[in-house]
Design an enzyme around this catalytic site. Structure first.
Site, mmCIF file in Angstrom:
data_model
loop_
_atom_site.group_PDB
_atom_site.id
_atom_site.type_symbol
_atom_site.label_atom_id
_atom_site.label_comp_id
_atom_site.label_asym_id
_atom_site.label_seq_id
_atom_site.Cartn_x
_atom_site.Cartn_y
_atom_site.Cartn_z
ATOM 1 N N LYS A 42 9.029 -19.071 -29.500
ATOM 2 C CA LYS A 42 9.119 -20.274 -28.664
ATOM 3 C C LYS A 42 8.034 -21.252 -29.104
ATOM 4 O O LYS A 42 6.856 -20.907 -29.150
ATOM 5 C CB LYS A 42 8.932 -19.896 -27.190
ATOM 6 C CG LYS A 42 9.135 -21.068 -26.239
ATOM 7 C CD LYS A 42 9.018 -20.646 -24.786
ATOM 8 C CE LYS A 42 7.581 -20.531 -24.332
ATOM 9 N NZ LYS A 42 6.844 -21.805 -24.322
ATOM 10 N N LYS A 70 10.807 -28.525 -22.315
ATOM 11 C CA LYS A 70 11.144 -28.695 -20.889
ATOM 12 C C LYS A 70 11.754 -30.069 -20.648
ATOM 13 O O LYS A 70 11.242 -30.894 -19.894
ATOM 14 C CB LYS A 70 9.914 -28.454 -20.009
ATOM 15 C CG LYS A 70 9.431 -27.023 -20.128
ATOM 16 C CD LYS A 70 8.401 -26.644 -19.078
ATOM 17 C CE LYS A 70 7.995 -25.207 -19.282
ATOM 18 N NZ LYS A 70 7.288 -24.978 -20.580
ATOM 19 N N ALA A 72 13.635 -33.175 -19.508
ATOM 20 C CA ALA A 72 13.835 -33.589 -18.105
ATOM 21 C C ALA A 72 14.088 -35.088 -18.024
ATOM 22 O O ALA A 72 13.282 -35.837 -17.465
ATOM 23 C CB ALA A 72 12.615 -33.207 -17.260
ATOM 24 N N PRO A 75 20.919 -38.118 -18.681
ATOM 25 C CA PRO A 75 21.804 -37.432 -19.616
ATOM 26 C C PRO A 75 21.752 -37.991 -21.044
ATOM 27 O O PRO A 75 21.672 -37.227 -22.010
ATOM 28 C CB PRO A 75 23.190 -37.621 -18.985
ATOM 29 C CG PRO A 75 22.905 -37.700 -17.512
ATOM 30 C CD PRO A 75 21.594 -38.435 -17.397
ATOM 31 N N GLY A 178 4.616 -15.519 -18.497
ATOM 32 C CA GLY A 178 3.584 -15.200 -17.511
ATOM 33 C C GLY A 178 2.999 -13.816 -17.705
ATOM 34 O O GLY A 178 2.135 -13.377 -16.937
ATOM 35 N N GLN A 182 -1.522 -14.805 -17.998
ATOM 36 C CA GLN A 182 -1.332 -15.318 -16.631
ATOM 37 C C GLN A 182 -1.306 -14.204 -15.582
ATOM 38 O O GLN A 182 -1.099 -14.465 -14.389
ATOM 39 C CB GLN A 182 -0.037 -16.136 -16.538
ATOM 40 C CG GLN A 182 -0.050 -17.395 -17.405
ATOM 41 C CD GLN A 182 1.263 -18.161 -17.298
ATOM 42 O OE1 GLN A 182 1.743 -18.452 -16.201
ATOM 43 N NE2 GLN A 182 1.867 -18.480 -18.441
HETATM 44 O O1 3DU Z 1 0.567 -17.679 -20.807
HETATM 45 P P1 3DU Z 1 0.945 -17.433 -22.246
HETATM 46 O O2 3DU Z 1 -0.124 -17.811 -23.235
HETATM 47 O O3 3DU Z 1 1.483 -16.049 -22.465
HETATM 48 O O4 3DU Z 1 2.154 -18.429 -22.620
HETATM 49 C C1 3DU Z 1 3.267 -18.629 -21.801
HETATM 50 C C2 3DU Z 1 4.177 -19.674 -22.435
HETATM 51 O O5 3DU Z 1 5.307 -19.902 -21.619
HETATM 52 C C3 3DU Z 1 3.532 -21.033 -22.632
HETATM 53 O O6 3DU Z 1 4.139 -21.597 -23.790
HETATM 54 C C4 3DU Z 1 3.947 -21.817 -21.417
HETATM 55 O O7 3DU Z 1 3.990 -23.197 -21.672
HETATM 56 C C5 3DU Z 1 5.336 -21.272 -21.178
HETATM 57 N N1 3DU Z 1 5.817 -21.305 -19.798
HETATM 58 C C6 3DU Z 1 5.132 -20.690 -18.791
HETATM 59 O O8 3DU Z 1 4.064 -20.117 -19.029
HETATM 60 C C7 3DU Z 1 5.657 -20.722 -17.488
HETATM 61 C C8 3DU Z 1 6.829 -21.317 -17.219
HETATM 62 O O9 3DU Z 1 7.318 -21.276 -16.013
HETATM 63 C C9 3DU Z 1 7.509 -21.920 -18.259
HETATM 64 C C10 3DU Z 1 6.979 -21.889 -19.523
#
Ligand code: 3DU
Length: 220
Positions: A42, A70, A72, A75, A178, A182
């Site tokens: 991603k 993301k 947003a 259309p 997450g 996180q």
């Molecule tokens: O917290 P990490 O470093 O594992 O990265 C999580 C990734 O997922 C990061 O790219 C963030 O922008 C994305 N993301 C979320 O963390 C939460 C969401 O709800 C959507 C995307």
């Protein structure tokens, strides 16, 4: 816009690498070191704003790329953005659902043309998502189904919410960020109904990204 739910992403490790590094070299080296482990990579604003869209094609030689801008907008603008991302080599895109049916359908229409995936953001993983998103997240899942999205994004930080959103999501694919940095647990997220966990910092900030990724594999 109707598109079979679930999408085209291969399901092997059930892990997606969030590559939020800000240099092409770093991105390529981490992607190469961990090659074969992640079902997708991603890429979001940090890397694309630093190095441009061409990183998508480069990384897609290593694993399918999901472009996480993301999306947003109205259309027509969503249509233009998705076309740029798919023509840059993305296999999937992430779009917000809160903009409503017509905007999300615009993304799905473009994705169909490229045989790609759209993942709709329902409830995000950070605490602030409880303010506006969580109360309407189930409705956004229904919208993802109606619009023909391949899947939804649901929070690994709140497995009980993954469980609730899975009940609404039917055959949609759930991708879940997450885990790790996180505070979310990989196992809990997958057990609650996520198809894939998205992992960023706990892999790319590790001194040994391959070992960190393999440690996650061992948990599954
Ligand atoms: O917290 P990490 O470093 O594992 O990265 C999580 C990734 O997922 C990061 O790219 C963030 O922008 C994305 N993301 C979320 O963390 C939460 C969401 O709800 C959507 C995307």
């Amino acid at each position: 816009a109707t598109k079979r739910p679930g999408g085209i992403m291969k399901k092997n490790s059930r892990l997606i690498l969030a590559l939020d590094v800000e240099s092409r070299d770093k991105a390529n080296s981490i992607a190469s070191e961990t090659e074969g482990i992640f079902d997708a990579i991603k890429v979001g604003y940090p890397l694309m704003l630093s190095e441009g869209l061409s990183v998508i094609k480069e990384l897609s030689n290593i694993a399918p790329v999901i472009a996480d801008l993301k999306i947003a907008d109205i259309p027509n603008t969503n249509h233009l953005i998705c076309n740029r991302l798919f023509s840059a080599g993305a296999q999937g895109v992430i779009a917000h659902a809160f903009t409503g049916r017509d905007s999300l359908e615009a993304c799905v229409d473009v994705a169909k043309r490229w045989s790609g995936d759209v993942y709709a953001v329902t409830e995000m993983s950070h605490p602030g998502a409880l303010e506006f998103m969580a109360p309407v997240a189930e409705r956004m899942v229904m919208l993802a189904l109606v619009a023909g999205a391949s899947g939804i994004v649901a929070p690994a930080t709140r497995p009980e919410r993954i469980r609730a959103l899975r009940r609404a999501a039917g055959g949609l694919t759930i991708i879940s960020p997450g885990v790790g940095a996180q505070g979310g647990s990989l196992r809990d997220a997958l057990e609650a109904g996520a198809d894939y966990a998205i992992v960023g910092r706990s892999v790319y900030e590790s001194a040994n990204p391959r070992a960190a990724a393999e440690a996650l594999l061992d948990l599954i």
